[in-house]
Design a protein around this motif. Sequence first.
Motif, short mmCIF file in Angstrom:
data_model
loop_
_atom_site.label_atom_id
_atom_site.label_comp_id
_atom_site.label_asym_id
_atom_site.label_seq_id
_atom_site.Cartn_x
_atom_site.Cartn_y
_atom_site.Cartn_z
N ALA A 13 53.91 8.06 16.00
CA ALA A 13 55.35 7.88 16.15
C ALA A 13 55.84 8.31 17.52
CB ALA A 13 56.09 8.64 15.06
N GLN A 14 55.09 9.20 18.16
CA GLN A 14 55.45 9.68 19.49
C GLN A 14 54.75 8.89 20.59
OE1 GLN A 14 57.75 12.21 19.94
NE2 GLN A 14 58.01 12.09 17.71
N GLY A 15 53.98 7.88 20.20
CA GLY A 15 53.24 7.08 21.17
C GLY A 15 52.11 7.83 21.83
N LEU A 16 51.51 8.76 21.10
CA LEU A 16 50.43 9.59 21.63
C LEU A 16 49.11 9.30 20.93
CD1 LEU A 16 52.31 13.03 21.77
CD2 LEU A 16 51.91 11.46 23.67
N ASP A 17 48.04 9.40 21.69
CA ASP A 17 46.69 9.29 21.11
C ASP A 17 46.12 10.64 20.73
OD1 ASP A 17 46.58 6.45 21.66
OD2 ASP A 17 46.25 6.98 23.78
N ALA A 18 46.67 11.71 21.33
CA ALA A 18 46.16 13.06 21.09
C ALA A 18 47.18 14.07 21.55
CB ALA A 18 44.83 13.28 21.81
N LEU A 19 46.98 15.32 21.13
CA LEU A 19 47.83 16.43 21.56
C LEU A 19 46.93 17.59 21.99
CD1 LEU A 19 50.73 17.51 21.86
CD2 LEU A 19 50.56 18.36 19.51
N LEU A 20 47.13 18.06 23.21
CA LEU A 20 46.35 19.15 23.78
C LEU A 20 47.18 20.43 23.71
CD1 LEU A 20 43.92 20.20 25.53
CD2 LEU A 20 45.28 19.53 27.54
N LEU A 21 46.62 21.48 23.09
CA LEU A 21 47.34 22.74 22.92
C LEU A 21 46.54 23.86 23.57
CD1 LEU A 21 48.35 22.21 19.20
CD2 LEU A 21 49.75 21.81 21.24
N THR A 22 47.08 24.39 24.66
CA THR A 22 46.41 25.45 25.40
C THR A 22 47.11 26.79 25.28
OG1 THR A 22 47.66 24.84 27.40
CG2 THR A 22 45.48 23.83 27.10
N GLU A 23 48.37 26.80 24.81
CA GLU A 23 49.15 28.03 24.73
C GLU A 23 48.86 28.76 23.42
OE1 GLU A 23 52.26 30.64 23.55
OE2 GLU A 23 52.00 28.64 22.65
N VAL A 44 44.04 17.69 19.10
CA VAL A 44 44.22 16.91 17.88
C VAL A 44 44.35 15.44 18.26
CG1 VAL A 44 45.57 16.61 15.77
CG2 VAL A 44 45.47 18.87 16.88
N THR A 45 43.47 14.60 17.72
CA THR A 45 43.56 13.16 17.93
C THR A 45 44.10 12.53 16.64
OG1 THR A 45 41.38 12.51 17.09
CG2 THR A 45 41.48 13.38 19.35
N VAL A 46 44.28 11.22 16.66
CA VAL A 46 44.84 10.55 15.48
C VAL A 46 43.88 10.58 14.30
CG1 VAL A 46 46.39 9.06 16.80
CG2 VAL A 46 44.04 8.32 16.33
N ASP A 47 42.61 10.86 14.54
CA ASP A 47 41.67 10.86 13.41
C ASP A 47 40.75 12.08 13.33
OD1 ASP A 47 40.08 10.29 15.60
OD2 ASP A 47 39.69 8.22 15.00
N ASN A 91 38.69 7.17 23.24
CA ASN A 91 39.43 6.21 24.08
C ASN A 91 40.90 6.62 24.21
OD1 ASN A 91 39.66 3.91 25.70
ND2 ASN A 91 40.31 2.64 23.96
N ILE A 92 41.13 7.87 24.55
CA ILE A 92 42.49 8.41 24.64
C ILE A 92 43.13 7.97 25.95
CG2 ILE A 92 43.83 10.55 24.88
CD1 ILE A 92 41.72 11.84 22.98
N ARG A 93 44.34 7.41 25.84
CA ARG A 93 45.09 6.97 27.02
C ARG A 93 46.30 7.86 27.30
NH1 ARG A 93 41.07 5.01 28.08
NH2 ARG A 93 40.43 2.81 28.05
N ARG A 94 46.97 8.29 26.23
CA ARG A 94 48.15 9.14 26.38
C ARG A 94 47.96 10.42 25.56
NH1 ARG A 94 53.19 7.42 27.72
NH2 ARG A 94 54.12 8.36 25.84
N MET A 95 47.96 11.55 26.25
CA MET A 95 47.73 12.82 25.58
C MET A 95 48.91 13.75 25.82
SD MET A 95 44.37 15.26 25.59
CE MET A 95 44.33 15.51 27.36
#
Length: 357
Positions: A13-23, A44-47, A91-95
């Motif tokens: 829904a946010q147009g993201l392929d993954a979320l990177l959390l470093t904090e 975290v990726t979509v799958d 194949n992540i394009r937007r993280m």
Amino acid sequence: MNHFKKIRTMLSAQGLDALLLTEEANRFYASGFHSAGTDGVALVTVDKAYYFTDSRYIESAVRQVEGAEVRLMGRGRSYSDLIGEVIAGHNIRRMGFDDAYMTVADWRFYREKLSCELVAATQLLLELRRVKDEAEIDAITGAQRITERAYAQIVEEIRSGVSEQEIAARLQYLMLHFGAEKMSFDPIVVSGPNGSLPHGVPTERRIGEGEFVTMDFGCIYEGYCSDMTRTVAVGYATGEMQKVYQTVLEAQRAGIAAARAGITGAEVDGAARRVISEAGYGEYFGHSFGHGVGVEIHESPNASPGAKAPLPAGAVISAEPGIYLPGKMGVRIEDLLVLTEDGCRDLTRAPKELTIL
């Protein structure tokens, strides 16, 4: 307790392929595993979900992190190498990344090293974290019970001649003794004229008869914070002291009565602020009625004059109006509330009628 699945469902829904959390706080929220500072990465990726850490934490991470693949950083493989492998494999394009926490230096580093677009995604994390599930509320409640046990003990020990620093040290010991992992913030203990400092630092000042002692303290249990303030009088309370205390108590009750999901934080704040203003103390209440509490001691949402968005059901907020008379005294009373559709549930059980020790 982790939130990999909850995060994953929000990515598309946010147009993201993954979320990177470093904090640290966001990493813990995602994985349920705590490592200090920058010593870990959740991805975290979509799958699928991943957790990367170094040799100091790897054994614990393997045991504790559920629903994610745990990989070791080190031995020639940096965090950027591990992230790069996932980018290629999925194949992540937007993280997305936690832009409100990541340093500019780290952002520049990852932008150069990673072969995908980095997209600011702090708002996604804030939206997820502001609504607590039952496991999170249980953890906050557990932290609150520890805090209340410490309070019940400390009021047996406060007397004329004891210093602010002694009380602060004792509170920390008691919370650890009763099961806290650590403090959610350094305790605030202020007395007499120091009470007009809302976030005053405990000093060697010794408490005298006929003075207020304000204690603002909390702890962390299962990764979640508690927050409570109580103000007590030593020996006796003057008429003015009683008036100020009763005004703050009535203001807190008014804010709690107004608090519910669907109204704005400004409306909750306003309900309490009117009581204080009508009593003639409006200029002496400078902070907001409350703030969100969770993995961090201050997080979204807020109950402040500028908070115009509707409050969500499941949010945990503090209820902490105060009056601070410069050079004379201060009073603050604070509980934790869980917002519901038809009101709120007060998680705090400690008594708050004026106590004279």
